[in-house]
Design an enzyme around this catalytic site. Structure first.
Site, short mmCIF file in Angstrom:
data_model
loop_
_atom_site.label_atom_id
_atom_site.label_comp_id
_atom_site.label_asym_id
_atom_site.label_seq_id
_atom_site.Cartn_x
_atom_site.Cartn_y
_atom_site.Cartn_z
CB SER A 1 -9.20 -1.13 3.96
OG SER A 1 -9.47 -2.43 3.51
CD GLU B 1 -6.37 1.44 1.81
OE1 GLU B 1 -7.44 1.61 1.19
OE2 GLU B 1 -5.88 0.33 2.02
NE ARG C 1 -4.34 -1.23 0.22
CZ ARG C 1 -4.53 -2.49 -0.17
NH1 ARG C 1 -3.55 -3.15 -0.75
NH2 ARG C 1 -5.72 -3.05 -0.01
N1 EPU Z 1 -11.09 -9.98 9.93
C1 EPU Z 1 -11.77 -9.84 11.10
N2 EPU Z 1 -12.87 -9.03 11.13
C2 EPU Z 1 -13.30 -8.36 10.05
C3 EPU Z 1 -12.60 -8.50 8.85
C4 EPU Z 1 -11.49 -9.30 8.80
O1 EPU Z 1 -11.40 -10.43 12.11
O2 EPU Z 1 -14.29 -7.64 10.16
C5 EPU Z 1 -9.89 -10.83 9.89
C6 EPU Z 1 -10.20 -12.26 9.56
O3 EPU Z 1 -9.32 -13.06 10.30
C7 EPU Z 1 -9.89 -12.36 8.08
C8 EPU Z 1 -8.69 -11.41 7.97
O4 EPU Z 1 -9.02 -10.37 8.89
O5 EPU Z 1 -9.54 -13.64 7.69
C9 EPU Z 1 -8.46 -10.84 6.59
O6 EPU Z 1 -9.64 -10.20 6.13
P1 EPU Z 1 -9.87 -9.87 4.58
O7 EPU Z 1 -9.60 -11.09 3.76
O8 EPU Z 1 -11.20 -9.23 4.41
O9 EPU Z 1 -8.71 -8.88 4.25
P2 EPU Z 1 -8.20 -7.53 4.94
O10 EPU Z 1 -6.78 -7.76 5.33
O11 EPU Z 1 -9.11 -7.05 6.01
C10 EPU Z 1 -7.24 -6.59 2.74
C11 EPU Z 1 -7.25 -5.31 1.97
C12 EPU Z 1 -8.53 -5.18 1.16
C13 EPU Z 1 -8.63 -6.37 0.22
C14 EPU Z 1 -8.60 -7.65 1.05
C15 EPU Z 1 -8.57 -8.90 0.20
C16 EPU Z 1 -5.89 -3.74 3.23
C17 EPU Z 1 -5.90 -2.53 4.08
N3 EPU Z 1 -7.09 -4.18 2.87
O12 EPU Z 1 -8.27 -6.51 3.71
O13 EPU Z 1 -8.43 -3.99 0.39
O14 EPU Z 1 -9.79 -6.32 -0.56
O15 EPU Z 1 -7.41 -7.67 1.86
O16 EPU Z 1 -7.32 -9.04 -0.37
O17 EPU Z 1 -4.84 -4.27 2.89
C18 EPU Z 1 -8.92 -1.65 0.46
O18 EPU Z 1 -7.72 -1.45 0.48
O19 EPU Z 1 -9.75 -0.70 0.47
C19 EPU Z 1 -9.42 -3.01 0.44
C20 EPU Z 1 -10.72 -3.29 0.46
#
Ligand code: EPU
Length: 339
Positions: A227, A323, A157
């Site tokens: 995010s 972000e 990012r």
């Molecule tokens: N989780 C929670 N609670 C939640 C959401 C997530 O506990 O409400 C935990 C779970 O353990 C889950 C893990 O977080 O398995 C990962 O969640 P997710 O796969 O939704 O990914 P993220 O790390 O929360 C990132 C990106 C997203 C992208 C997704 C999928 C960042 C800041 N965000 O989210 O990007 O779509 O991975 O690759 O890196 C964005 O940047 O706007 C965005 C949506």
């Protein structure tokens, strides 16, 4: 180049918050961009408005919208895209052509020119993996720059463009004809076997929709910037210290340390999905997205962001970083939100 005055910015952002711009213009070429630069006003470049919080006072300067369009394919797999192309239209057309490399980035709002700036990533892909060249115009001198990916300084990012005073005008990608490779566990589980490109795109959009990460006019969580915080990268010792008390904490290896899941930290710090604070809140589908429910203010949103940062810091000693770009705020207003 036509200038409009006192233009409301809220309708041009996915949060639907914030005041007006003193002036606005749309540029469709590098020549027009140089004319805008020559006005010597404080300048902000607006893409899709999907990663932006505008202050309630607005922006006392010139907002430049990028309207350049065009996708050119060379040598079958090298694709030159003008900055003003909507990102997801570009992804759809690559999937249609059978070109692999950006399909996991389906359903992301915004414009192509914004993607190198924060090295947009999702579901195991980030644009740094396929970008071969970024063209930009220097705002101080009007000069054109062409950079290789190494020169862009890509990280999670992040890129050098966050600090450089330049406007991205064109991005060139090298895609391939090979079968898609899935690197994200959640996506692998949803698509066992050897999926076709189109199935990958459809499944990513379905996953994103289930997390309210696709802008849908019928979704109560739609007014957001995806995010709101990046996933914090901490030293291995810090991650071990937290894991000693929370053995189920998700953690991912990263070049710079251990990447923690901000969504998980937020929920465990007591800020549940669906939390409301007046007209803003935490998405009911994903703890990492802050949402505006209508009739709210940018200051209310920052107050909630401050509360989330404080809660996570108090519980885990980890500082979350926002972000989206915060435009037109004073340092008092962003205290406790920006480091
Ligand atoms: N989780 C929670 N609670 C939640 C959401 C997530 O506990 O409400 C935990 C779970 O353990 C889950 C893990 O977080 O398995 C990962 O969640 P997710 O796969 O939704 O990914 P993220 O790390 O929360 C990132 C990106 C997203 C992208 C997704 C999928 C960042 C800041 N965000 O989210 O990007 O779509 O991975 O690759 O890196 C964005 O940047 O706007 C965005 C949506």
């Amino acid at each position: 180049m036509e200038l409009q005055h006192h233009v409301p910015l809220a309708p041009l952002t996915t949060f639907e918050l914030g005041g007006p711009a003193r002036a606005m213009c749309t540029v469709t070429s590098e020549t027009a961009l140089r004319e805008a630069i020559a006005l010597k006003m404080p300048m902000f470049v607006l893409g899709g408005g999907s990663n932006l919080v505008v202050s309630d006072r607005g922006f006392d300067g010139l907002v430049v919208r990028i309207g350049s369009r065009g996708i050119r394919v060379h040598d079958d797999d090298c694709v030159e895209v003008e900055a003003g192309e909507p990102w997801d239209d570009f992804v759809a057309s690559m999937v249609e052509r059978g070109l692999t490399g950006v399909e996991c980035l389906s359903g992301i709002p915004g414009l192509v020119g914004a993607t190198p700036i924060q090295n947009v990533g999702a579901y195991g892909q980030e644009v740094a993996q396929t970008i071969v060249r970024v063209r930009s115009v220097d705002v101080a001198t009007g000069e054109v720059r062409e950079r290789t990916p190494e020169e862009c300084g890509f990280r999670y990012r992040h890129s050098g463009f966050k600090a450089w005073n330049e406007v991205v005008t064109r991005v060139t990608f090298r895609l391939s004809r090979s079968a898609p490779v899935l690197r994200y566990a959640e996506l692998q589980r949803a698509l066992p076997g050897a999926p076709a490109l189109r199935e990958v795109r459809d499944t990513v959009i379905k996953l994103r929709r289930s997390k309210s990460m696709v802008i849908d006019p019928h979704d109560d969580n739609r007014r957001s910037a995806g995010s709101f915080f990046t996933n914090p990268i901490v030293a291995a010792a810090k991650a071990d210290e937290i894991a000693a008390s929370f053995p189920d904490m998700p953690r991912f290896a990263d070049d710079a340390g251990v990447k923690l899941s901000a969504g998980w930290l937020i929920e465990r710090a007591g800020m549940a999905k669906g939390t409301r604070r007046g007209n803003v809140g935490i998405s009911s589908k994903h703890a990492l997205a802050l949402v505006h429910h209508g009739g709210g203010s940018a200051l209310e949103l920052l107050a909630l962001a401050r509360e989330v940062v404080a809660a996570v810091h108090a519980k885990f000693g980890v500082t979350l970083r926002p972000e989206p770009v915060l435009l037109g705020f004073t340092s008092d207003e962003t205290r406790g939100v920006l480091p």
